[in-house]
Design a protein around this motif. Structure first.
Motif, PDB file in Angstrom:
ATOM      1  N   LYS B 175       3.532  -3.258  15.274  1.00  0.00           N
ATOM      2  CA  LYS B 175       4.065  -4.302  14.379  1.00  0.00           C
ATOM      3  C   LYS B 175       5.523  -4.023  14.018  1.00  0.00           C
ATOM      4  O   LYS B 175       6.342  -4.946  13.940  1.00  0.00           O
ATOM      5  N   LEU B 176       5.825  -2.769  13.764  1.00  0.00           N
ATOM      6  CA  LEU B 176       7.216  -2.418  13.419  1.00  0.00           C
ATOM      7  C   LEU B 176       8.151  -2.703  14.592  1.00  0.00           C
ATOM      8  O   LEU B 176       9.281  -3.177  14.395  1.00  0.00           O
ATOM      9  N   THR B 177       7.663  -2.447  15.800  1.00  0.00           N
ATOM     10  CA  THR B 177       8.475  -2.712  16.994  1.00  0.00           C
ATOM     11  C   THR B 177       8.722  -4.216  17.138  1.00  0.00           C
ATOM     12  O   THR B 177       9.841  -4.656  17.428  1.00  0.00           O
ATOM     13  N   GLU B 178       7.664  -4.986  16.914  1.00  0.00           N
ATOM     14  CA  GLU B 178       7.778  -6.447  16.990  1.00  0.00           C
ATOM     15  C   GLU B 178       8.809  -6.956  15.974  1.00  0.00           C
ATOM     16  O   GLU B 178       9.636  -7.805  16.281  1.00  0.00           O
ATOM     17  N   LEU B 179       8.752  -6.370  14.773  1.00  0.00           N
ATOM     18  CA  LEU B 179       9.693  -6.762  13.715  1.00  0.00           C
ATOM     19  C   LEU B 179      11.126  -6.388  14.096  1.00  0.00           C
ATOM     20  O   LEU B 179      12.070  -7.146  13.845  1.00  0.00           O
ATOM     21  N   ASP B 180      11.241  -5.229  14.688  1.00  0.00           N
ATOM     22  CA  ASP B 180      12.559  -4.717  15.050  1.00  0.00           C
ATOM     23  C   ASP B 180      13.291  -5.656  16.012  1.00  0.00           C
ATOM     24  O   ASP B 180      14.531  -5.690  16.034  1.00  0.00           O
ATOM     25  N   GLN B 181      12.520  -6.392  16.802  1.00  0.00           N
ATOM     26  CA  GLN B 181      13.137  -7.283  17.794  1.00  0.00           C
ATOM     27  C   GLN B 181      13.636  -8.601  17.183  1.00  0.00           C
ATOM     28  O   GLN B 181      14.282  -9.389  17.849  1.00  0.00           O
ATOM     29  N   GLN B 182      13.287  -8.827  15.927  1.00  0.00           N
ATOM     30  CA  GLN B 182      13.673 -10.084  15.264  1.00  0.00           C
ATOM     31  C   GLN B 182      15.100 -10.002  14.720  1.00  0.00           C
ATOM     32  O   GLN B 182      15.554  -8.939  14.318  1.00  0.00           O
ATOM     33  N   ASP B 183      15.716 -11.174  14.704  1.00  0.00           N
ATOM     34  CA  ASP B 183      17.074 -11.237  14.159  1.00  0.00           C
ATOM     35  C   ASP B 183      16.991 -11.739  12.714  1.00  0.00           C
ATOM     36  O   ASP B 183      16.753 -12.927  12.474  1.00  0.00           O
ATOM     37  N   MET B 184      17.140 -10.862  11.793  1.00  0.00           N
ATOM     38  CA  MET B 184      17.094 -11.239  10.361  1.00  0.00           C
ATOM     39  C   MET B 184      17.860 -10.205   9.536  1.00  0.00           C
ATOM     40  O   MET B 184      18.075  -9.079  10.011  1.00  0.00           O
ATOM     41  N   PRO B 185      18.275 -10.592   8.317  1.00  0.00           N
ATOM     42  CA  PRO B 185      19.034  -9.651   7.484  1.00  0.00           C
ATOM     43  C   PRO B 185      18.254  -8.345   7.260  1.00  0.00           C
ATOM     44  O   PRO B 185      17.021  -8.357   7.166  1.00  0.00           O
ATOM     45  N   ALA B 186      18.985  -7.250   7.144  1.00  0.00           N
ATOM     46  CA  ALA B 186      18.362  -5.922   7.029  1.00  0.00           C
ATOM     47  C   ALA B 186      17.412  -5.810   5.835  1.00  0.00           C
ATOM     48  O   ALA B 186      16.322  -5.240   5.958  1.00  0.00           O
ATOM     49  N   ASP B 187      17.808  -6.386   4.698  1.00  0.00           N
ATOM     50  CA  ASP B 187      16.951  -6.279   3.512  1.00  0.00           C
ATOM     51  C   ASP B 187      15.651  -7.057   3.674  1.00  0.00           C
ATOM     52  O   ASP B 187      14.592  -6.637   3.184  1.00  0.00           O
ATOM     53  N   VAL B 188      15.752  -8.207   4.341  1.00  0.00           N
ATOM     54  CA  VAL B 188      14.543  -9.009   4.579  1.00  0.00           C
ATOM     55  C   VAL B 188      13.614  -8.226   5.513  1.00  0.00           C
ATOM     56  O   VAL B 188      12.393  -8.201   5.331  1.00  0.00           O
ATOM     57  N   LYS B 189      14.223  -7.563   6.478  1.00  0.00           N
ATOM     58  CA  LYS B 189      13.443  -6.734   7.406  1.00  0.00           C
ATOM     59  C   LYS B 189      12.701  -5.626   6.639  1.00  0.00           C
ATOM     60  O   LYS B 189      11.549  -5.313   6.932  1.00  0.00           O
ATOM     61  N   LEU B 190      13.375  -5.070   5.648  1.00  0.00           N
ATOM     62  CA  LEU B 190      12.732  -4.016   4.842  1.00  0.00           C
ATOM     63  C   LEU B 190      11.516  -4.560   4.093  1.00  0.00           C
ATOM     64  O   LEU B 190      10.488  -3.889   3.988  1.00  0.00           O
ATOM     65  N   ILE B 191      11.638  -5.798   3.610  1.00  0.00           N
ATOM     66  CA  ILE B 191      10.491  -6.390   2.900  1.00  0.00           C
ATOM     67  C   ILE B 191       9.333  -6.607   3.879  1.00  0.00           C
ATOM     68  O   ILE B 191       8.164  -6.359   3.547  1.00  0.00           O
ATOM     69  N   TYR B 192       9.664  -7.037   5.074  1.00  0.00           N
ATOM     70  CA  TYR B 192       8.631  -7.197   6.102  1.00  0.00           C
ATOM     71  C   TYR B 192       7.972  -5.857   6.423  1.00  0.00           C
ATOM     72  O   TYR B 192       6.752  -5.762   6.549  1.00  0.00           O
ATOM     73  N   GLN B 193       8.807  -4.821   6.537  1.00  0.00           N
ATOM     74  CA  GLN B 193       8.253  -3.477   6.815  1.00  0.00           C
ATOM     75  C   GLN B 193       7.284  -3.063   5.703  1.00  0.00           C
ATOM     76  O   GLN B 193       6.189  -2.569   5.960  1.00  0.00           O
ATOM     77  N   ALA B 194       7.731  -3.313   4.466  1.00  0.00           N
ATOM     78  CA  ALA B 194       6.882  -2.956   3.319  1.00  0.00           C
ATOM     79  C   ALA B 194       5.558  -3.716   3.384  1.00  0.00           C
ATOM     80  O   ALA B 194       4.492  -3.155   3.076  1.00  0.00           O
ATOM     81  N   ALA B 195       5.607  -4.984   3.795  1.00  0.00           N
ATOM     82  CA  ALA B 195       4.377  -5.793   3.898  1.00  0.00           C
ATOM     83  C   ALA B 195       3.456  -5.242   4.990  1.00  0.00           C
ATOM     84  O   ALA B 195       2.229  -5.244   4.833  1.00  0.00           O
ATOM     85  N   ILE B 196       4.048  -4.783   6.093  1.00  0.00           N
ATOM     86  CA  ILE B 196       3.235  -4.192   7.174  1.00  0.00           C
ATOM     87  C   ILE B 196       2.497  -2.955   6.636  1.00  0.00           C
ATOM     88  O   ILE B 196       1.309  -2.768   6.867  1.00  0.00           O
ATOM     89  N   PHE B 197       3.223  -2.129   5.887  1.00  0.00           N
ATOM     90  CA  PHE B 197       2.595  -0.922   5.317  1.00  0.00           C
ATOM     91  C   PHE B 197       1.557  -1.287   4.251  1.00  0.00           C
ATOM     92  O   PHE B 197       0.521  -0.634   4.152  1.00  0.00           O
ATOM     93  N   ASP B 198       1.827  -2.333   3.474  1.00  0.00           N
ATOM     94  CA  ASP B 198       0.882  -2.757   2.440  1.00  0.00           C
ATOM     95  C   ASP B 198      -0.436  -3.187   3.093  1.00  0.00           C
ATOM     96  O   ASP B 198      -1.512  -2.822   2.631  1.00  0.00           O
ATOM     97  N   GLU B 199      -0.327  -3.952   4.171  1.00  0.00           N
ATOM     98  CA  GLU B 199      -1.544  -4.420   4.852  1.00  0.00           C
ATOM     99  C   GLU B 199      -2.312  -3.266   5.472  1.00  0.00           C
ATOM    100  O   GLU B 199      -3.531  -3.315   5.582  1.00  0.00           O
ATOM    101  N   ALA B 200      -1.580  -2.229   5.880  1.00  0.00           N
ATOM    102  CA  ALA B 200      -2.234  -1.083   6.540  1.00  0.00           C
ATOM    103  C   ALA B 200      -2.676  -0.025   5.528  1.00  0.00           C
ATOM    104  O   ALA B 200      -3.101   1.073   5.915  1.00  0.00           O
TER     105      ALA B 200
END
Lengths: 415, 219
Positions: B175-200
């Protein structure tokens, strides 16, 4: 869920049951004393500031024997006992019967931030206004009688004025409305941390285990209480639990982790239920309001008076604040431990058995770490102010303090 | 009749569209802080369903709420919780390493840290503590658990953590790799990362990211 009435609780906690009529009569008599004493207010006046200085935050419990007898008469027994005895085995002064939850305050303080019942002789604090008024009446009457006795013997302090008695009594009871307490509890639930019961099997099991323990503990709590106890499992993995005012118990998801002895989560949940029943959170708010307002006002005056604005005086206030907030928090934790042991007593009535169970709880508390020598060269004042600046408003007792308190409580309950 | 049917279909389509938007997007939130509001607007522009497979908008909303949580003292805890930066619960590792960041307790004066592997009972040898830098525990293995005690001049903290199982680690990495390939602001990416960890259920990793965001964005 099986619940019991207050009279049964009295028996389970070794309380002496008293007739409601006697309670009401005592309360009315106390209020009568209070009202008749009002006329002589001027001659009974003392300087409250001096009184506060002399007594600091130490509970006053050195009552004359006549006073003790009267206090115990109000609580339904004429048996004399030492009001301030922490390790007493005699029945507590609490009277709880037939819908009344009145406490007989047998020691008191000029500040709110003092836990007056360290071994939890009174597991449930008054929550209704009627109970509070009657408890206040009892205390006021005792204080008036104490003043009268002291006056006769010429040994004691001058009697307190009625307004000071009321102020003092108000500081020893929790006057926060119960609805307010519940609202605080609901507002403190950390929404983002709550785990849905149906998230997976493990979380479902944690909810079920915590509820089973809660139900067992609540068998000892009268059903006519205003609390709505409920379990919420949260995402934290600290093997911990948290009590919110009004009855919400937040349980960490790993409280029942594999290898944890069953006594440990039982003790922790009992500890948290005790925080609720002792109304610790709102009492702490009240203490900050009641004591803080006076202290802050005096502090402001002190700073305004250049002749007194010296580091030593400021240090005194810094220490007082620290004592007011941080040490009070520790006292409340130890009291909740003592109440939890009382709850465990109903499950393990045999002293040998509870000692074995408490050893398992102690082992989970972590090691006793050696006291760290204070080798800092910071001036004391600076350290005190830094401590206050941390924003740490609560602190827990260390493992040694907790273990020592377990021993004192077990001795008080079983011996 | 025909007119009614068209109207019903249109209403249903609107409802479905709205439900899909709710499932895939986080509506912008108002905030007293301009920075936070701006971050919320950036987040609202993204579509969770198209960004990371299997990640829900609900997790993003939860993480957003956690980010705004002031962590103010509420309620009476049984014990003082471990300080921020110390691992507890299920932990995701990068290259089999776990960080202990003791900066939150540096003012208290750190006296010592002991970490023990639960199964073997072996005490983990630690590198010397360097002020301002996290301490890395190396060579951790999936599925193993550890207990630790941190002593400061003011308090003794303790906690435990377990490294996520190999399958979980793999799923999170994907999931983190999939996110890494997306083009989005760095802070938004961090929120997505946090959500991935929250779900896991890797809340330590989630909180580390939220702390970073709080410190940089001051939401």
């Amino acid at each position: 869920m099986k619940r019991i009435k207050l009279e049964e609780v009295s028996r389970q906690f070794s309380l002496i049951p008293a007739k409601p009529v006697m309670q009401l009569g005592a309360g009315l008599f106390a209020l009568l004393l209070l009202s008749t004493a009002n006329s002589g207010e001027d001659q009974a006046k003392v300087e409250p500031a001096k009184q506060a200085e002399s007594s600091e935050s130490k509970p006053q419990s050195d009552s004359p024997s006549l006073f003790k007898s009267i206090g115990n008469f109000f609580s339904g027994t004429a048996k004399s006992k030492d009001a301030g005895d922490k390790a007493d085995s005699s029945p507590p002064a609490t009277t709880a019967s037939g819908g009344f939850n009145i406490i007989d305050i047998d020691s008191w303080s000029n500040l709110s931030n003092v836990v007056l019942d360290p071994v939890c002789k009174q597991p449930i604090q008054p929550f209704g206004i009627t109970d509070n008024v009657t408890s206040l009446g009892l205390l006021a009457a005792k204080l008036k009688v104490k003043g009268f006795v002291d006056g006769l013997s010429k040994n004691g302090q001058p009697p307190l004025a009625v307004k000071d008695i009321i102020k003092l009594a108000a500081r020893n009871l929790n006057w926060m409305p119960m609805d307010f307490e519940k609202q605080i509890g609901e507002s403190k639930v950390p929404e983002a941390e709550v785990l849905d019961e149906n998230k997976n099997k493990d979380i479902k099991k944690t909810y079920a285990q915590a509820r089973e323990i809660l139900a067992d503990i609540l068998k000892n709590v009268p059903e006519d209480n205003p609390y709505e106890f409920k379990i919420i499992v949260i995402k934290s993995s600290y093997g911990n639990a948290t009590a919110l005012p009004g009855g919400i118990i937040l349980v960490d998801k790993d409280l029942f982790k594999k290898g944890t002895p069953p006594e440990y989560p039982y003790f922790i949940i009992a500890h948290e239920v005790s925080h609720v029943l002792q109304r610790h959170q709102t009492r702490a708010y009240q203490a900050r309001l009641a004591d803080g307002i006076d202290s802050i006002d005096n502090f402001r005056k002190l700073l305004g008076d250049t002749s007194h604005a010296n580091p030593g005086a400021i240090l005194g206030y810094a220490s007082a604040f620290k004592n007011m907030v941080v040490n009070y928090s520790e006292q409340q934790e130890l009291q909740a431990d003592s109440c939890a042991i009382r709850f465990m007593k109903t499950k393990y009535p045999d002293q040998k058995m509870i000692l074995e169970k408490m050893v398992k709880v102690e082992q989970k508390l972590g090691p006793i770490t050696p006291a760290i020598p204070d080798d800092s060269k910071d001036p004391a004042l600076l350290k005190q102010l830094q401590f206050l600046g941390d924003g740490v408003l609560e602190r827990h007792p260390n493992t040694k303090q907790r273990k020592d308190n377990f021993q004192v409580t077990i001795k008080a309950i079983y011996i | 009749m025909k007119k009614n049917l068209t109207l019903t279909l249109l209403t249903m389509a609107a409802c479905m569209g709205s439900a899909m938007a709710e499932d895939c997007q986080v509506p912008p939130q108002k905030s007293n802080s301009a920075r936070t509001e701006s971050l919320s607007k950036e987040l609202a522009k993204t579509n969770v369903c198209k960004t990371v497979k299997g990640l829900s908008a609900k997790s993003l909303k939860t993480v957003w709420l956690a980010l705004l949580d002031t962590k103010a003292t509420g309620g009476k805890r049984f014990e003082t919780p471990p300080p921020a930066g110390t691992p507890t619960g299920k932990v995701f590792t990068i290259a089999d390493k776990v960080a202990f960041d003791l900066s939150a307790v540096s003012q208290e004066g750190v006296v010592g840290l002991t970490i023990k592997a639960d199964e073997s009972g072996q005490i983990i040898k630690l590198p010397p503590l360097v002020a301002g830098r996290p301490m890395w525990i190396e060579n951790t293995k999936p599925g193993t658990s550890y207990s630790w005690i941190l002593v400061t001049k003011k308090e003794t903290y303790r906690g435990s953590f377990e490294i996520a199982e190999a399958d979980d680690l793999q799923a999170i990495k994907a999931k983190l790799t999939e996110l890494d390939q997306q083009d989005m602001p760095a802070d938004v990416k961090l929120i997505y990362q946090a959500a991935i960890f929250d779900e896991a259920d890797c809340y330590f990793n989630r909180d580390s990211i939220l702390d970073t965001l709080r410190n940089t964005k001051n939401p």
